[in-house]
Design an enzyme around this catalytic site. Structure first.
Site, PDB file in Angstrom:
ATOM      1  N   GLY A  73      -4.411 -16.113  -6.780  1.00  0.00           N
ATOM      2  CA  GLY A  73      -4.138 -16.463  -5.383  1.00  0.00           C
ATOM      3  C   GLY A  73      -5.335 -16.171  -4.499  1.00  0.00           C
ATOM      4  N   LEU A  77       2.320 -11.496   9.991  1.00  0.00           N
ATOM      5  CA  LEU A  77       1.227 -10.681  10.522  1.00  0.00           C
ATOM      6  C   LEU A  77       1.771  -9.544  11.360  1.00  0.00           C
ATOM      7  CD1 LEU A  77      -1.188 -13.571  11.550  1.00  0.00           C
ATOM      8  CD2 LEU A  77      -1.413 -12.036   9.578  1.00  0.00           C
ATOM      9  N   HIS A  82     -25.557  -9.977  26.587  1.00  0.00           N
ATOM     10  CA  HIS A  82     -26.581 -10.268  25.581  1.00  0.00           C
ATOM     11  C   HIS A  82     -27.189  -8.942  25.104  1.00  0.00           C
ATOM     12  CE1 HIS A  82     -29.926 -12.251  23.607  1.00  0.00           C
ATOM     13  NE2 HIS A  82     -30.719 -11.370  24.169  1.00  0.00           N
TER      14      HIS A  82
HETATM   15  P1  FAD Z   1       7.283  -4.327   7.349  1.00  0.00           P
HETATM   16  O1  FAD Z   1       6.021  -3.766   7.797  1.00  0.00           O
HETATM   17  O2  FAD Z   1       7.370  -4.873   5.960  1.00  0.00           O
HETATM   18  O3  FAD Z   1       8.363  -3.175   7.522  1.00  0.00           O
HETATM   19  C1  FAD Z   1       9.683  -3.306   7.139  1.00  0.00           C
HETATM   20  C2  FAD Z   1      10.233  -1.927   6.818  1.00  0.00           C
HETATM   21  O4  FAD Z   1      11.633  -2.051   6.644  1.00  0.00           O
HETATM   22  C3  FAD Z   1       9.703  -1.324   5.529  1.00  0.00           C
HETATM   23  O5  FAD Z   1       9.158  -0.053   5.768  1.00  0.00           O
HETATM   24  C4  FAD Z   1      10.925  -1.221   4.627  1.00  0.00           C
HETATM   25  O6  FAD Z   1      10.924  -0.029   3.850  1.00  0.00           O
HETATM   26  C5  FAD Z   1      12.060  -1.170   5.629  1.00  0.00           C
HETATM   27  N1  FAD Z   1      13.333  -1.691   5.125  1.00  0.00           N
HETATM   28  C6  FAD Z   1      13.544  -2.882   4.514  1.00  0.00           C
HETATM   29  N2  FAD Z   1      14.870  -3.035   4.267  1.00  0.00           N
HETATM   30  C7  FAD Z   1      15.481  -1.926   4.732  1.00  0.00           C
HETATM   31  C8  FAD Z   1      16.830  -1.505   4.770  1.00  0.00           C
HETATM   32  N3  FAD Z   1      17.825  -2.288   4.336  1.00  0.00           N
HETATM   33  N4  FAD Z   1      17.106  -0.285   5.303  1.00  0.00           N
HETATM   34  C9  FAD Z   1      16.112   0.518   5.776  1.00  0.00           C
HETATM   35  N5  FAD Z   1      14.823   0.149   5.777  1.00  0.00           N
HETATM   36  C10 FAD Z   1      14.514  -1.053   5.260  1.00  0.00           C
HETATM   37  N6  FAD Z   1      -1.123  -8.100   8.775  1.00  0.00           N
HETATM   38  C11 FAD Z   1      -2.036  -8.111   9.770  1.00  0.00           C
HETATM   39  O7  FAD Z   1      -1.725  -8.561  10.876  1.00  0.00           O
HETATM   40  N7  FAD Z   1      -3.297  -7.619   9.584  1.00  0.00           N
HETATM   41  C12 FAD Z   1      -3.693  -7.120   8.395  1.00  0.00           C
HETATM   42  O8  FAD Z   1      -4.836  -6.678   8.262  1.00  0.00           O
HETATM   43  C13 FAD Z   1      -2.764  -7.106   7.332  1.00  0.00           C
HETATM   44  N8  FAD Z   1      -3.121  -6.612   6.133  1.00  0.00           N
HETATM   45  C14 FAD Z   1      -2.210  -6.576   5.119  1.00  0.00           C
HETATM   46  C15 FAD Z   1      -2.610  -6.106   3.882  1.00  0.00           C
HETATM   47  C16 FAD Z   1      -1.721  -6.062   2.826  1.00  0.00           C
HETATM   48  C17 FAD Z   1      -2.167  -5.537   1.492  1.00  0.00           C
HETATM   49  C18 FAD Z   1      -0.380  -6.501   3.022  1.00  0.00           C
HETATM   50  C19 FAD Z   1       0.616  -6.440   1.911  1.00  0.00           C
HETATM   51  C20 FAD Z   1       0.030  -6.995   4.253  1.00  0.00           C
HETATM   52  C21 FAD Z   1      -0.890  -7.043   5.307  1.00  0.00           C
HETATM   53  N9  FAD Z   1      -0.539  -7.550   6.558  1.00  0.00           N
HETATM   54  C22 FAD Z   1      -1.460  -7.596   7.565  1.00  0.00           C
HETATM   55  C23 FAD Z   1       0.820  -8.061   6.835  1.00  0.00           C
HETATM   56  C24 FAD Z   1       1.635  -6.987   7.591  1.00  0.00           C
HETATM   57  O9  FAD Z   1       1.667  -5.814   6.829  1.00  0.00           O
HETATM   58  C25 FAD Z   1       3.044  -7.485   7.861  1.00  0.00           C
HETATM   59  O10 FAD Z   1       2.992  -8.732   8.522  1.00  0.00           O
HETATM   60  C26 FAD Z   1       3.801  -6.506   8.729  1.00  0.00           C
HETATM   61  O11 FAD Z   1       3.865  -5.245   8.132  1.00  0.00           O
HETATM   62  C27 FAD Z   1       5.213  -7.022   8.995  1.00  0.00           C
HETATM   63  O12 FAD Z   1       5.887  -6.116   9.800  1.00  0.00           O
HETATM   64  P2  FAD Z   1       7.471  -5.977   9.756  1.00  0.00           P
HETATM   65  O13 FAD Z   1       7.804  -4.911  10.739  1.00  0.00           O
HETATM   66  O14 FAD Z   1       8.106  -7.293   9.901  1.00  0.00           O
HETATM   67  O15 FAD Z   1       7.836  -5.485   8.284  1.00  0.00           O
HETATM   68  P1  NAI Z   2      -1.321 -16.062   1.025  1.00  0.00           P
HETATM   69  O1  NAI Z   2      -0.224 -16.981   1.343  1.00  0.00           O
HETATM   70  O2  NAI Z   2      -2.338 -15.729   2.056  1.00  0.00           O
HETATM   71  O3  NAI Z   2      -2.146 -16.602  -0.221  1.00  0.00           O
HETATM   72  C1  NAI Z   2      -1.536 -16.872  -1.439  1.00  0.00           C
HETATM   73  C2  NAI Z   2      -2.427 -17.849  -2.191  1.00  0.00           C
HETATM   74  O4  NAI Z   2      -1.949 -17.951  -3.511  1.00  0.00           O
HETATM   75  C3  NAI Z   2      -2.434 -19.245  -1.607  1.00  0.00           C
HETATM   76  O5  NAI Z   2      -3.758 -19.666  -1.450  1.00  0.00           O
HETATM   77  C4  NAI Z   2      -1.683 -20.073  -2.637  1.00  0.00           C
HETATM   78  O6  NAI Z   2      -2.125 -21.403  -2.704  1.00  0.00           O
HETATM   79  C5  NAI Z   2      -2.003 -19.311  -3.901  1.00  0.00           C
HETATM   80  N1  NAI Z   2      -1.038 -19.466  -4.975  1.00  0.00           N
HETATM   81  C6  NAI Z   2       0.311 -19.502  -4.890  1.00  0.00           C
HETATM   82  N2  NAI Z   2       0.838 -19.596  -6.113  1.00  0.00           N
HETATM   83  C7  NAI Z   2      -0.185 -19.613  -6.996  1.00  0.00           C
HETATM   84  C8  NAI Z   2      -0.285 -19.674  -8.404  1.00  0.00           C
HETATM   85  N3  NAI Z   2       0.799 -19.744  -9.165  1.00  0.00           N
HETATM   86  N4  NAI Z   2      -1.506 -19.670  -8.972  1.00  0.00           N
HETATM   87  C9  NAI Z   2      -2.629 -19.603  -8.196  1.00  0.00           C
HETATM   88  N5  NAI Z   2      -2.586 -19.534  -6.854  1.00  0.00           N
HETATM   89  C10 NAI Z   2      -1.388 -19.530  -6.261  1.00  0.00           C
HETATM   90  O7  NAI Z   2      -0.600 -14.748   0.469  1.00  0.00           O
HETATM   91  P2  NAI Z   2      -1.158 -13.297   0.181  1.00  0.00           P
HETATM   92  O8  NAI Z   2      -2.628 -13.309   0.071  1.00  0.00           O
HETATM   93  O9  NAI Z   2      -0.348 -12.793  -0.947  1.00  0.00           O
HETATM   94  O10 NAI Z   2      -0.756 -12.524   1.495  1.00  0.00           O
HETATM   95  C11 NAI Z   2       0.636 -12.440   1.889  1.00  0.00           C
HETATM   96  C12 NAI Z   2       0.769 -12.319   3.368  1.00  0.00           C
HETATM   97  O11 NAI Z   2       0.266 -11.094   3.824  1.00  0.00           O
HETATM   98  C13 NAI Z   2       0.024 -13.422   4.084  1.00  0.00           C
HETATM   99  O12 NAI Z   2       0.998 -14.282   4.627  1.00  0.00           O
HETATM  100  C14 NAI Z   2      -0.737 -12.763   5.166  1.00  0.00           C
HETATM  101  O13 NAI Z   2      -0.316 -13.233   6.401  1.00  0.00           O
HETATM  102  C15 NAI Z   2      -0.407 -11.275   5.057  1.00  0.00           C
HETATM  103  N6  NAI Z   2      -1.684 -10.543   5.023  1.00  0.00           N
HETATM  104  C16 NAI Z   2      -2.470 -10.580   6.132  1.00  0.00           C
HETATM  105  C17 NAI Z   2      -3.701  -9.971   6.137  1.00  0.00           C
HETATM  106  C18 NAI Z   2      -4.537 -10.074   7.344  1.00  0.00           C
HETATM  107  O14 NAI Z   2      -4.042 -10.437   8.399  1.00  0.00           O
HETATM  108  N7  NAI Z   2      -5.829  -9.752   7.267  1.00  0.00           N
HETATM  109  C19 NAI Z   2      -4.192  -9.243   4.981  1.00  0.00           C
HETATM  110  C20 NAI Z   2      -3.308  -9.296   3.856  1.00  0.00           C
HETATM  111  C21 NAI Z   2      -2.096  -9.909   3.903  1.00  0.00           C
END
Ligand code: FAD
Ligand code: NAI
EC number: 1.8.1.4
Length: 465
Positions: A180, A320, A444
């Site tokens: 991915g 996000l 700048h």
């Molecule tokens: P979450 O952050 O997923 O929080 C939901 C919480 O609900 C969790 O703690 C879970 O334990 C709890 N929960 C779920 N079900 C229950 C239940 N039934 N009872 C009690 N608790 C429960 N986004 C960005 O904008 N910038 C980034 O740089 C970025 N980097 C990322 C990097 C990675 C590796 C990943 C995986 C995601 C990243 N994201 C980033 C995406 C971002 O983390 C999510 O969009 C964001 O956390 C969503 O917020 P949320 O509050 O909807 O849910």
């Molecule tokens: P993503 O949706 O960004 O990318 C997944 C990629 O996997 C896509 O390019 C898709 O075409 C590819 N893909 C899907 N199935 C596949 C397969 N079978 N084989 C090969 N490629 C395949 O999802 P990702 O990177 O897992 O991130 C999940 C979410 O977390 C995103 O929606 C993103 O918004 C959020 N996130 C945001 C960050 C940020 O804001 N900097 C950082 C990390 C995560």
């Protein structure tokens, strides 16, 4: 009116839920937030945005020392990796920030109900065997990794991992296959590439970073290739076989054809995330999810069930943290009888690699479908600050309506694109014309001057090109 334990119960303490809880409390409501994790902050603070940025920031230092970028500036060092210390500073950042939310909960008198919540009625949830009621319940349960059928993730073993496992690898893998080429794959793939892994990204589509502007996606491919990643675009994974401490990944062209086997010490599965609704017992309140597993809401984040709202990754829209946070504030304001606004057309997106990739508004393709446009582009190579800092890669692209000059989209590739995109978002929020940006005085020497020059290029010529 019925007598409830709380005015609001928020389920989930991620950036959506914890922000909603705090804002609702600030507005004078009695609030509880249910969280099953041992720490607050959700995916973002525990295993997402924050730890990934901690590893990106630290690995960038290592890479700059190792790849000669520092030597170019007269700083000659031979770096030695202390991976445990790198992980340590990541864990510290997470600990401090999650602890900070706990402090904010205490300060704002938000009750943390520890455990897993499930609905027992429209106004009641059960947590650890106890029932709690509220006038309004907000679902903010976030999302988790989409599994790849037939591929088992085992973060403890460290061979086939998801993003959580990839943040915490005990050693730098010699070879890594990333399944991915989206945001997670490129950010975490970059971390381990910088620390010495040979990284191959397998992407189903013909370009990286779906959803971004086509020029940006094309440029991303060139930049990551130049940095040493192997890209296998238009390629699908048909199987992953774990053999001891390594794996064999079978891939073939997306359109079908001869297969190939890639050997890897580590395989990162990053093919997207899906909403968390399982275990909520939505059946108890008759709430259904859509085809993508999301909970549908209206402009006030109300679900079809009266008194139940939803925000963040569990509802449609980009997954996000800042989108979830803004929805958290807005939902609390609606519940408190105010008007809560989120402009879903202007949610910036940033990929925190080096350079960063950022965008807001429409892609050029989408803008063209809407009507006639003018596009201004300016390369970072011609920006004095980027050039001085030895950061030649990237460009800024401003897309404006051909007739009205209203800015419809801005795309940046630059070392600080994530910071630059804030000014574009703000300008667009105020309905800026490209002319407004072009005639705004920019300090700048800054990377932001490239936004001004790209805006100048929409209707005439920039100065430095
Ligand atoms: P979450 O952050 O997923 O929080 C939901 C919480 O609900 C969790 O703690 C879970 O334990 C709890 N929960 C779920 N079900 C229950 C239940 N039934 N009872 C009690 N608790 C429960 N986004 C960005 O904008 N910038 C980034 O740089 C970025 N980097 C990322 C990097 C990675 C590796 C990943 C995986 C995601 C990243 N994201 C980033 C995406 C971002 O983390 C999510 O969009 C964001 O956390 C969503 O917020 P949320 O509050 O909807 O849910
Ligand atoms: P993503 O949706 O960004 O990318 C997944 C990629 O996997 C896509 O390019 C898709 O075409 C590819 N893909 C899907 N199935 C596949 C397969 N079978 N084989 C090969 N490629 C395949 O999802 P990702 O990177 O897992 O991130 C999940 C979410 O977390 C995103 O929606 C993103 O918004 C959020 N996130 C945001 C960050 C940020 O804001 N900097 C950082 C990390 C995560």
């Amino acid at each position: 009116m019925a007598d409830y334990d709380f005015d609001v119960i928020v389920i989930g303490a991620g950036p959506g839920g914890y922000v909603a809880a705090i804002r609702a409390a600030q507005l004078g409501l009695k609030v509880a937030c249910v969280e099953s994790r041992a720490t607050l902050g959700g995916t973002c603070l525990n295993v997402g945005c924050i730890p990934s940025k901690a590893m990106l920031h630290a690995s960038e230092y290592f890479d700059a020392a190792a790849n000669g970028a520092m030597a170019k500036m007269g700083v000659e060092v031979t770096p030695k990796l202390n991976l445990e210390a790198m992980h340590g500073q990541r864990r510290d950042a997470v600990k401090q920030l999650t602890g900070g939310i706990e402090m904010l909960f205490r300060k704002n008198k938000v009750t943390w109900l520890k455990g897993h919540a499930k609905f027992t009625g429209e106004h009641t949830v059960e947590v650890e065997g106890e029932s709690h009621s509220a006038r309004e319940i907000v679902i903010a349960t976030g999302s988790s990794v989409t599994p790849l059928p037939g591929v088992e993730i085992d973060n403890d073993k460290g061979v086939v991992v998801d993003s959580t496992g990839a943040l915490d690898l005990p050693a730098v893998p010699k070879t890594m296959v990333v399944i991915g080429g989206g945001v997670i794959g490129l950010e975490l793939g970059s971390v381990w590439r910088r620390l010495g892994a040979e990284v191959t990204v397998v992407e189903f589509l013909d370009q990286l970073l779906p959803g971004m502007d086509a020029d940006v996606r094309k440029e991303a491919g060139k930049i990551f290739k130049k940095q040493g990643m192997t890209l296998k675009l238009s390629t699908k994974v048909t199987g992953v076989e774990v053999k001891g401490k390594s794996a064999r990944v079978t891939v073939e062209p997306a359109a079908g054809g001869e297969s190939e086997v890639l050997e890897a010490d580590c395989v990162l599965v990053s093919i997207g995330r899906r909403p968390n609704t399982e275990g909520l017992n939505l059946e108890a309140i008759g709430l259904e999810t859509n085809q993508r597993g999301q909970i549908e809401v209206d402009g006030q984040f109300r679900t079809k069930v009266k008194g139940v709202r939803a925000i963040g990754d569990v509802v449609p829209g980009p997954m996000l943290a800042h989108k979830a946070e803004d929805e958290g504030i807005a939902v609390a304001e609606w519940i408190a009888g105010q008007i809560g606004i989120v402009n879903h057309n202007l949610i910036p997106g940033v990929v925190y690699t080096m350079p960063e990739f950022a965008g807001v508004g429409l892609t050029e393709e989408a803008a063209k479908e809407r009507g006639a446009i003018k596009v201004g582009k300016f390369p970072m190579l011609a920006n004095s600050r980027a050039k001085t800092n030895h950061e030649p890669d990237g460009f800024v692209k401003v897309i404006a309506d051909a007739e009205t000059d209203e800015v419809l989209g801005v795309w940046c590739i630059a070392s600080v694109a994530g910071t630059m995109i804030a000014q574009a978002t703000q300008a667009m929020e105020f309905g800026a014309l490209s002319e407004d940006i072009a005639y705004t005085c920019h300090a700048h020497p800054t990377h932001s001057e490239a936004i001004k020059e790209a805006a100048m290029a929409v209707r005439g010529k920039p100065i430095h090109m």
